[in-house]
Motif scaffolding. Sequence first.
Motif, mmCIF file in Angstrom:
data_model
loop_
_atom_site.group_PDB
_atom_site.id
_atom_site.type_symbol
_atom_site.label_atom_id
_atom_site.label_comp_id
_atom_site.label_asym_id
_atom_site.label_seq_id
_atom_site.Cartn_x
_atom_site.Cartn_y
_atom_site.Cartn_z
ATOM 1 N N MET A 229 0.834 -1.210 0.000
ATOM 2 C CA MET A 229 0.000 0.000 0.000
ATOM 3 C C MET A 229 0.866 1.257 0.000
ATOM 4 S SD MET A 229 -2.684 -1.454 2.774
ATOM 5 C CE MET A 229 -1.344 -2.291 3.624
ATOM 6 N N ASN A 230 0.493 2.217 -0.821
ATOM 7 C CA ASN A 230 1.317 3.421 -0.930
ATOM 8 C C ASN A 230 0.785 4.568 -0.062
ATOM 9 O OD1 ASN A 230 -0.697 4.739 -2.325
ATOM 10 N ND2 ASN A 230 0.471 5.009 -4.202
ATOM 11 N N PHE A 231 1.395 5.750 -0.221
ATOM 12 C CA PHE A 231 1.060 6.853 0.691
ATOM 13 C C PHE A 231 -0.300 7.494 0.412
ATOM 14 C CE2 PHE A 231 3.429 10.696 -1.455
ATOM 15 C CZ PHE A 231 2.793 10.406 -2.660
ATOM 16 N N GLN A 232 -0.992 6.992 -0.603
ATOM 17 C CA GLN A 232 -2.371 7.446 -0.833
ATOM 18 C C GLN A 232 -3.366 6.574 -0.060
ATOM 19 O OE1 GLN A 232 -1.331 6.857 -4.991
ATOM 20 N NE2 GLN A 232 -2.400 8.745 -5.484
ATOM 21 N N THR A 233 -2.838 5.556 0.620
ATOM 22 C CA THR A 233 -3.687 4.548 1.254
ATOM 23 C C THR A 233 -3.549 4.615 2.774
ATOM 24 O OG1 THR A 233 -3.254 3.180 -0.704
ATOM 25 C CG2 THR A 233 -4.270 2.091 1.167
ATOM 26 N N ASP A 234 -4.430 5.395 3.392
ATOM 27 C CA ASP A 234 -4.407 5.520 4.856
ATOM 28 C C ASP A 234 -4.973 4.248 5.492
ATOM 29 O OD1 ASP A 234 -4.274 7.255 7.392
ATOM 30 O OD2 ASP A 234 -6.361 6.563 7.377
ATOM 31 N N TYR A 235 -4.308 3.749 6.515
ATOM 32 C CA TYR A 235 -4.699 2.479 7.134
ATOM 33 C C TYR A 235 -6.164 2.462 7.580
ATOM 34 C CZ TYR A 235 -4.911 -1.484 10.291
ATOM 35 O OH TYR A 235 -5.294 -2.658 10.905
ATOM 36 N N GLN A 236 -6.558 3.463 8.364
ATOM 37 C CA GLN A 236 -7.924 3.449 8.909
ATOM 38 C C GLN A 236 -8.962 3.647 7.814
ATOM 39 O OE1 GLN A 236 -8.644 2.374 11.768
ATOM 40 N NE2 GLN A 236 -6.744 2.582 12.922
ATOM 41 N N LYS A 237 -8.624 4.485 6.823
ATOM 42 C CA LYS A 237 -9.586 4.769 5.754
ATOM 43 C C LYS A 237 -9.823 3.518 4.893
ATOM 44 C CE LYS A 237 -10.632 7.955 2.048
ATOM 45 N NZ LYS A 237 -9.999 8.139 0.773
ATOM 46 N N ILE A 238 -8.737 2.824 4.546
ATOM 47 C CA ILE A 238 -8.891 1.633 3.692
ATOM 48 C C ILE A 238 -9.545 0.499 4.488
ATOM 49 C CG2 ILE A 238 -6.625 0.491 4.029
ATOM 50 C CD1 ILE A 238 -7.842 1.066 0.558
ATOM 51 N N LYS A 239 -9.235 0.440 5.778
ATOM 52 C CA LYS A 239 -9.836 -0.603 6.622
ATOM 53 C C LYS A 239 -11.363 -0.458 6.643
ATOM 54 C CE LYS A 239 -9.407 -2.732 11.147
ATOM 55 N NZ LYS A 239 -9.067 -2.542 12.548
ATOM 56 N N ALA A 240 -11.821 0.800 6.714
ATOM 57 C CA ALA A 240 -13.269 1.062 6.761
ATOM 58 C C ALA A 240 -13.955 0.662 5.455
ATOM 59 C CB ALA A 240 -13.514 2.539 7.056
ATOM 60 N N LEU A 241 -13.194 0.580 4.354
ATOM 61 C CA LEU A 241 -13.767 0.213 3.053
ATOM 62 C C LEU A 241 -13.742 -1.296 2.802
ATOM 63 C CD1 LEU A 241 -12.083 3.011 0.868
ATOM 64 C CD2 LEU A 241 -14.462 2.934 1.656
ATOM 65 N N CYS A 242 -13.081 -2.049 3.694
ATOM 66 C CA CYS A 242 -12.929 -3.496 3.488
ATOM 67 C C CYS A 242 -14.139 -4.271 4.019
ATOM 68 C CB CYS A 242 -11.676 -4.003 4.214
ATOM 69 S SG CYS A 242 -10.145 -3.486 3.424
ATOM 70 N N PRO A 243 -14.611 -5.252 3.258
ATOM 71 C CA PRO A 243 -15.685 -6.112 3.779
ATOM 72 C C PRO A 243 -15.143 -7.072 4.838
ATOM 73 C CG PRO A 243 -14.987 -6.847 1.611
ATOM 74 C CD PRO A 243 -14.204 -5.610 1.899
ATOM 75 N N GLU A 244 -16.029 -7.815 5.471
ATOM 76 C CA GLU A 244 -15.630 -8.776 6.504
ATOM 77 C C GLU A 244 -14.648 -9.793 5.928
ATOM 78 O OE1 GLU A 244 -18.988 -10.571 8.413
ATOM 79 O OE2 GLU A 244 -17.642 -11.837 9.613
ATOM 80 N N GLY A 245 -13.611 -10.093 6.676
ATOM 81 C CA GLY A 245 -12.624 -11.078 6.220
ATOM 82 C C GLY A 245 -11.479 -10.464 5.434
ATOM 83 N N VAL A 246 -11.551 -9.153 5.177
ATOM 84 C CA VAL A 246 -10.489 -8.458 4.443
ATOM 85 C C VAL A 246 -9.979 -7.322 5.318
ATOM 86 C CG1 VAL A 246 -9.877 -7.213 2.322
ATOM 87 C CG2 VAL A 246 -11.706 -8.932 2.278
ATOM 88 N N GLU A 247 -8.664 -7.157 5.380
ATOM 89 C CA GLU A 247 -8.098 -6.075 6.198
ATOM 90 C C GLU A 247 -6.751 -5.637 5.612
ATOM 91 O OE1 GLU A 247 -6.843 -7.836 10.125
ATOM 92 O OE2 GLU A 247 -7.291 -9.691 9.037
ATOM 93 N N PRO A 248 -6.383 -4.377 5.837
ATOM 94 C CA PRO A 248 -5.047 -3.954 5.396
ATOM 95 C C PRO A 248 -3.982 -4.547 6.320
ATOM 96 C CG PRO A 248 -6.180 -2.159 6.538
ATOM 97 C CD PRO A 248 -7.149 -3.297 6.469
ATOM 98 N N GLY A 249 -2.838 -4.888 5.771
ATOM 99 C CA GLY A 249 -1.731 -5.365 6.593
ATOM 100 C C GLY A 249 -0.999 -4.193 7.220
ATOM 101 N N PHE A 250 -0.055 -4.516 8.086
ATOM 102 C CA PHE A 250 0.829 -3.495 8.665
ATOM 103 C C PHE A 250 2.155 -4.164 8.995
ATOM 104 C CE2 PHE A 250 -1.964 -5.204 11.967
ATOM 105 C CZ PHE A 250 -1.074 -5.592 12.955
ATOM 106 N N ASP A 251 3.199 -3.373 9.074
ATOM 107 C CA ASP A 251 4.521 -3.935 9.348
ATOM 108 C C ASP A 251 4.527 -4.605 10.732
ATOM 109 O OD1 ASP A 251 5.077 -2.645 6.977
ATOM 110 O OD2 ASP A 251 6.947 -1.762 7.697
ATOM 111 N N GLY A 252 5.011 -5.826 10.774
ATOM 112 C CA GLY A 252 5.065 -6.567 12.039
ATOM 113 C C GLY A 252 3.831 -7.421 12.276
#
Length: 258
Positions: A229-252
């Motif tokens: 995910m690049n710098f246009q992709t905010d973690y909380q914003k993209i997470k809110a757009l994901c359906p159940e079972g889908v989530e953005p990753g994060f380092d670690g």
Amino acid sequence: MKVTILGCGPSQGVPVIGNRWGDCDPAEPKNHRTRPSIIIETNGISILIDTSPDIRTQLLASNIETVDAVLYTHVHYDHIGGIGELRTLSFLAKRRIDIYGTFATLDTLQNNWSYLFKSDTSDDAKLYKPVAEAHPFEYGAPFNVQGIEILPFEMDHGICDTTGFRIGNFAYSTDVVELNDNAFEKLQGVETWVVDCLREEPHPTHSHLERTLEWIERVSPSRAILTHMNFQTDYQKIKALCPEGVEPGFDGMVLEID
Ligand SMILES: [Zn+2]
């Protein structure tokens, strides 16, 4: 099997040099993204996928001390830039590190970092022993790393092909803009899938949210994690757009897989 997402960032990382955060909130720690690498730990074996330019700090952050093998997806800088760290990993393992890639990938790596692979016949030989052993694979032909079966499959990265990897019911698909029927066949039955999603807008070499969600619906894993995910992709914003079972990753991020 334990999978750690060491880095889920794009080629330039987040933030980009110049402290450029784009649409990402700098106060959200999950928006700090290093370049893409993951590590798979199973049956006492550690298999790294890609040596990102950030691999040293990533391995330190996740307290990983040994790597038995490295699988390469393709030769873009953000996936291979840390290859020189194989020297440290080889010292720790007290042997050459087995690396796996397509013929073309290994050819590029061996031409550009010949000192890692070739025996040095000079007087310095004792100081610079080869630290890596190259093993080519072909798309669609499973191979074995110390008892762990790996299935590599071809993906379309727009300007080149790139390798997706399936290990049991886990699969990793970074740097992909199109998936053909053959790739979907290889992904059948995958339960945990880490998959490219650069941003919401389309891009010529990476998948975007709408396309990635269509793929996820087709593969139907119980859990899908977005990466690269690049710098246009905010973690909380993209997470809110994901359906159940889908989530953005994060380092670690650690994934426990049955
Ligand atoms: Zn790439």
